[in-house]
Design a protein around this motif. Sequence first.
Motif, short mmCIF file in Angstrom:
data_model
loop_
_atom_site.label_atom_id
_atom_site.label_comp_id
_atom_site.label_asym_id
_atom_site.label_seq_id
_atom_site.Cartn_x
_atom_site.Cartn_y
_atom_site.Cartn_z
N ILE A 264 41.10 -3.08 -18.45
CA ILE A 264 40.94 -4.25 -17.57
C ILE A 264 41.68 -5.46 -18.15
O ILE A 264 42.44 -6.14 -17.45
CB ILE A 264 39.44 -4.60 -17.38
CG1 ILE A 264 38.75 -3.49 -16.58
CG2 ILE A 264 39.28 -5.93 -16.65
CD1 ILE A 264 37.25 -3.64 -16.47
N THR A 265 41.50 -5.71 -19.46
CA THR A 265 42.17 -6.89 -20.03
C THR A 265 43.69 -6.71 -20.07
O THR A 265 44.43 -7.64 -19.82
CB THR A 265 41.66 -7.22 -21.45
OG1 THR A 265 41.37 -6.01 -22.13
CG2 THR A 265 40.41 -8.06 -21.40
N PHE A 266 44.14 -5.48 -20.35
CA PHE A 266 45.59 -5.24 -20.34
C PHE A 266 46.17 -5.49 -18.95
O PHE A 266 47.23 -6.11 -18.81
CB PHE A 266 45.91 -3.81 -20.78
CG PHE A 266 45.86 -3.62 -22.27
CD1 PHE A 266 45.79 -4.72 -23.13
CD2 PHE A 266 45.87 -2.35 -22.83
CE1 PHE A 266 45.73 -4.55 -24.50
CE2 PHE A 266 45.82 -2.18 -24.21
CZ PHE A 266 45.74 -3.27 -25.04
N ILE A 267 45.47 -5.01 -17.94
CA ILE A 267 45.96 -5.20 -16.58
C ILE A 267 46.02 -6.69 -16.26
O ILE A 267 47.01 -7.20 -15.73
CB ILE A 267 45.07 -4.47 -15.56
CG1 ILE A 267 45.27 -2.96 -15.68
CG2 ILE A 267 45.38 -4.92 -14.13
CD1 ILE A 267 44.30 -2.14 -14.87
N MET A 268 44.98 -7.42 -16.64
CA MET A 268 44.97 -8.85 -16.34
C MET A 268 46.08 -9.58 -17.08
O MET A 268 46.76 -10.45 -16.52
CB MET A 268 43.60 -9.45 -16.66
CG MET A 268 42.55 -8.97 -15.68
SD MET A 268 40.91 -9.60 -16.01
CE MET A 268 41.13 -11.31 -15.56
#
Lengths: 285, 250
Positions: A264-268
């Motif tokens: 999730i954080t990588f995508i964001m």
Amino acid sequence: MTKLNQNRIIDSAFKYFGIFCTFFGLIVLAIFIFNILAEGLQRIDWDFLTNLPSRRPAKAGILTAWTGTAWILGLTAIISIPLGVAAGVYLEEYGKKNRLASIIEINIANLAGVPSIIYGLLGLEIFVRTLNFGGSLLAGAFTLALLILPIIIVATREALKAVPKSLREASFGMGATKWQTIWYQTLPAASGGILTGIILALSRAVGETAPLIVIGALAYVPFVATNPMDEFTVLPMQIFNWVSRPQHGFVVNAAAAIIILLLITFIMNGIAIYLRNKWQKKVNW
Amino acid sequence: MKHIEANNVNAYYGENHVLKDISLTMKANTVTAFIGPSGCGKSTFLRCLNRMNDYIDSFRKEGDIFIEGKDIYDKKVRVEELRQKVGMVFQKPNPFPKTIFENVAYGLKIQGIKSKSVLEEAVEKSLKQAALWNEVKDSLHKSALSLSGGQQQRVCIARALAVEPSTLLMDEPASALDPISTAKIEDLIAELKENYTIVIVTHNMQQAARVSDKTAFFYMGNLIEYDKTKELFTNPKHERTENYITGRFG
């Protein structure tokens, strides 16, 4: 001659020292990711995403945790974006540049550095107790919104500062009001920088655990939250809970949940970088 | 007929006295050039004419300025309306980072005009007046930033014309342009004079001589000499003016 040799040695020594420093962080990170993947990847399947928590590790899933994270993300965004952007616009475009303004500016910068657990205590007192939200999603979202507000304000101000004065003058010169100038010209021109700041701030909120523990988010929530007043858990809470269990199965679960959280954080972050690049390409003054 | 009239205008940036007792009048449908060395107050005075200095906190002005008989610093005057009447073109081309069409239509849009046909008509008319229509009519929806510097400046002129001002202020409009683009802007000024009153600040004395009817020479915040352009350049009354136009200083 010896002095020259000495300088050369120092020069190349520093180069290797620099390489070591660079790789130190990267290697640690790589080992960490490799470990997590080796441990948790096998555990990720559809059931893991859609199961409720359970006492048996093999049956436990992260449905409540990731839906809770999604709720928190959405609510925090709704609360913090308008407040943060509007405050940034006020400070940069309307506020007079005087002593008071610089005091406010320094304090906002300081707020961004306050430990997150302090925000948890603030949230506990204001939202959980005084406003009587209880340990609900709403209390959590407000607390996290306060936490990331300084980041959004600073990002908004920086983005607005980068908009050239000539653009504002052009708009004022056409008879536009201040608000029209901000709405039609300055904000759109700054939108890339503002969006990047917002996404980075939100990805910080996604990973926060401490303030949510303080306001009383639960580690075990046997139902999916359906409204903002529901009690909740989030991924970092679930991970925190699982790693503290003795059974190995829960450690595997925690690793799997960490992969999801990292994803999730990588995508964001990816979205933030994409927006920044797109913005840089589109506008060159 | 007096179109612009300034009476005893003094201006200050903080303690700095930048305009000293400036009085002059300009007739309608004429081109007036302001010349003088950097920092002489000519741009400040130009910016007084559409109150662009209002945003500078330390700025203060005394004296009156009338445009078409109205005191433009009167409390009842809405500064937005004033700027629709008194358009401005800046030194560096500053089109909005939007399409050519949106740039030219901006002034009308912020007045609340939404009708597509009205906007299209105004955009075409303004671009024709700015002598740019033939070059961009097939690319109206391309970014204005993709144009050359000279074209961008003419977009800015078209943008200013679209709201049908009576007066056009130009702050060194050609100083960032190549000679061919400069020539186009100068031709344009000669044409626009038919319908507009134009005030132009320039560092280029040949340009002032070519385009203007009257020229004002500013020095250290004072209006040293104000006369018909031909007269000022061929027969200056003041020594300072003569020194400046012959290139002996500044």
